[in-house]
Structure formats: C-alpha cells, structure tokens
Write a protein that holds these residues in place. Structure first.
Motif, PDB file in Angstrom:
ATOM      1  N   HIS A  23      97.702  16.662  50.975  1.00 60.66           N
ATOM      2  CA  HIS A  23      96.308  17.061  51.603  1.00 60.66           C
ATOM      3  C   HIS A  23      96.505  17.751  52.877  1.00 60.66           C
ATOM      4  O   HIS A  23      97.290  17.216  53.912  1.00 60.66           O
ATOM      5  N   ILE A  24      95.637  18.914  53.417  1.00 67.56           N
ATOM      6  CA  ILE A  24      95.764  19.466  54.502  1.00 67.56           C
ATOM      7  C   ILE A  24      95.307  18.594  55.784  1.00 67.56           C
ATOM      8  O   ILE A  24      95.844  18.614  56.868  1.00 67.56           O
ATOM      9  N   PHE A  25      94.065  18.186  55.299  1.00 67.28           N
ATOM     10  CA  PHE A  25      93.378  17.310  56.495  1.00 67.28           C
ATOM     11  C   PHE A  25      94.357  16.266  56.818  1.00 67.28           C
ATOM     12  O   PHE A  25      94.196  15.859  58.012  1.00 67.28           O
ATOM     13  N   MET A  26      94.863  15.469  55.940  1.00 66.09           N
ATOM     14  CA  MET A  26      95.733  14.149  56.712  1.00 66.09           C
ATOM     15  C   MET A  26      96.927  14.813  57.311  1.00 66.09           C
ATOM     16  O   MET A  26      97.428  14.008  57.998  1.00 66.09           O
ATOM     17  N   SER A  30      97.738  13.646  61.053  1.00 63.69           N
ATOM     18  CA  SER A  30      99.165  13.175  61.663  1.00 63.69           C
ATOM     19  C   SER A  30      99.548  13.865  62.673  1.00 63.69           C
ATOM     20  O   SER A  30     100.050  13.394  63.707  1.00 63.69           O
ATOM     21  N   LEU A  31      99.514  15.219  62.668  1.00 68.97           N
ATOM     22  CA  LEU A  31      99.886  15.686  63.722  1.00 68.97           C
ATOM     23  C   LEU A  31      99.183  15.787  65.101  1.00 68.97           C
ATOM     24  O   LEU A  31      99.938  15.648  66.124  1.00 68.97           O
ATOM     25  N   GLU A  32      97.763  15.498  64.848  1.00 70.41           N
ATOM     26  CA  GLU A  32      96.888  15.260  66.172  1.00 70.41           C
ATOM     27  C   GLU A  32      97.536  13.806  66.323  1.00 70.41           C
ATOM     28  O   GLU A  32      97.240  13.429  67.863  1.00 70.41           O
ATOM     29  N   PHE A  33      97.746  12.779  65.744  1.00 65.83           N
ATOM     30  CA  PHE A  33      98.328  11.474  65.980  1.00 65.83           C
ATOM     31  C   PHE A  33      99.579  11.775  66.957  1.00 65.83           C
ATOM     32  O   PHE A  33      99.811  11.139  67.908  1.00 65.83           O
ATOM     33  N   TYR A  61      94.965  22.192  75.681  1.00 69.55           N
ATOM     34  CA  TYR A  61      95.329  22.814  74.654  1.00 69.55           C
ATOM     35  C   TYR A  61      95.589  22.385  73.130  1.00 69.55           C
ATOM     36  O   TYR A  61      95.291  22.772  72.061  1.00 69.55           O
ATOM     37  N   SER A  62      95.937  20.847  73.375  1.00 72.64           N
ATOM     38  CA  SER A  62      95.861  20.159  72.077  1.00 72.64           C
ATOM     39  C   SER A  62      94.482  19.973  71.557  1.00 72.64           C
ATOM     40  O   SER A  62      94.361  20.103  70.436  1.00 72.64           O
ATOM     41  N   ALA A  63      93.469  19.792  72.345  1.00 69.10           N
ATOM     42  CA  ALA A  63      91.865  19.669  72.079  1.00 69.10           C
ATOM     43  C   ALA A  63      91.703  21.143  71.311  1.00 69.10           C
ATOM     44  O   ALA A  63      90.961  21.076  70.079  1.00 69.10           O
ATOM     45  N   CYS A  64      91.952  22.116  71.821  1.00 72.13           N
ATOM     46  CA  CYS A  64      91.606  23.522  71.301  1.00 72.13           C
ATOM     47  C   CYS A  64      92.252  23.706  70.017  1.00 72.13           C
ATOM     48  O   CYS A  64      91.759  24.270  68.908  1.00 72.13           O
ATOM     49  N   GLU A  65      93.579  23.276  69.848  1.00 77.47           N
ATOM     50  CA  GLU A  65      94.308  23.269  68.557  1.00 77.47           C
ATOM     51  C   GLU A  65      93.725  22.387  67.451  1.00 77.47           C
ATOM     52  O   GLU A  65      93.542  22.822  66.404  1.00 77.47           O
ATOM     53  N   GLY A  66      93.171  21.255  67.893  1.00 80.92           N
ATOM     54  CA  GLY A  66      92.345  20.355  66.923  1.00 80.92           C
ATOM     55  C   GLY A  66      91.224  21.061  66.306  1.00 80.92           C
ATOM     56  O   GLY A  66      90.837  20.923  65.183  1.00 80.92           O
ATOM     57  N   ALA A  67      90.286  21.616  67.232  1.00 82.75           N
ATOM     58  CA  ALA A  67      89.217  22.211  67.001  1.00 82.75           C
ATOM     59  C   ALA A  67      89.486  23.456  66.096  1.00 82.75           C
ATOM     60  O   ALA A  67      88.813  23.897  65.021  1.00 82.75           O
TER      61      ALA A  67
END
Length: 93
Positions: A23-26, A30-33, A61-67
């Motif tokens: 699953h791409i979302f999971m 986990s990468l955001e974790f 940058y991590s918030a932009c990457e998550g969005a």
C-alpha cells in the motif's frame, strides 16, 4: 536510555515501511513517521541557536514533502480506485 528509545522508534519505522510495501499510503505514513523522529533527534542533539533554524528548515521541507505525497496519493486513488502498488501502472512498465 533515550538513545535506545530513539533507535527502537527508527527501526520500527523501517520495519513498518518494509512490511506495508503493498500500500502506497502506509509506506508514505511510515516514511513520515521516520521523518518526525529524525526531527526529534535533530532537536535533542543540536540544542538551540542556529542549529534550531536548521531543524526548522528540515521540518518545513518535510511538511512540504508530506503534502506532495498526500496529493499524489489522492490523485492515484481518484484515478485507479485504490492505493495498491499492483494496480498502478508503475510496476507494469
């Protein structure tokens, strides 16, 4: 003791990334974790001053990457109906 907890959280994030690879979302969650715990590591190790500025830039940058990842997931789900790697055309190329 804090280092042990930090390494446990990092390895649990890596394990969840490996185990939820269908699953791409999971995988992205986990990468955001992992990104959040690397940020906490930066904050605890670096302290204050200019190093806090570097950690805030990393957090931005991590918030932009998550969005960006979330927008890609939304367009993928709208196009194919689910977030499985097998249903997307990426693997079939």
């Amino acid at each position: 003791m804090n280092n042990l907890i930090f390494f446990f959280m990092i390895f649990s994030g890596i394990y969840s990334f490996i185990s939820w690879r269908k699953h791409i979302f999971m995988s992205l969650m986990s990468l955001e974790f992992l990104v959040v715990f690397f940020f906490l590591g930066f904050v605890f190790v670096m302290g204050s001053g200019l190093n806090m500025f570097v950690s805030l830039v990393y957090l931005t940058y991590s918030a932009c990457e998550g969005a960006l990842g979330l927008s890609i997931i939304v367009s993928l789900v709208r196009g194919s109906g689910n977030d499985l790697f097998s249903s997307s055309g990426l693997i079939q190329c």
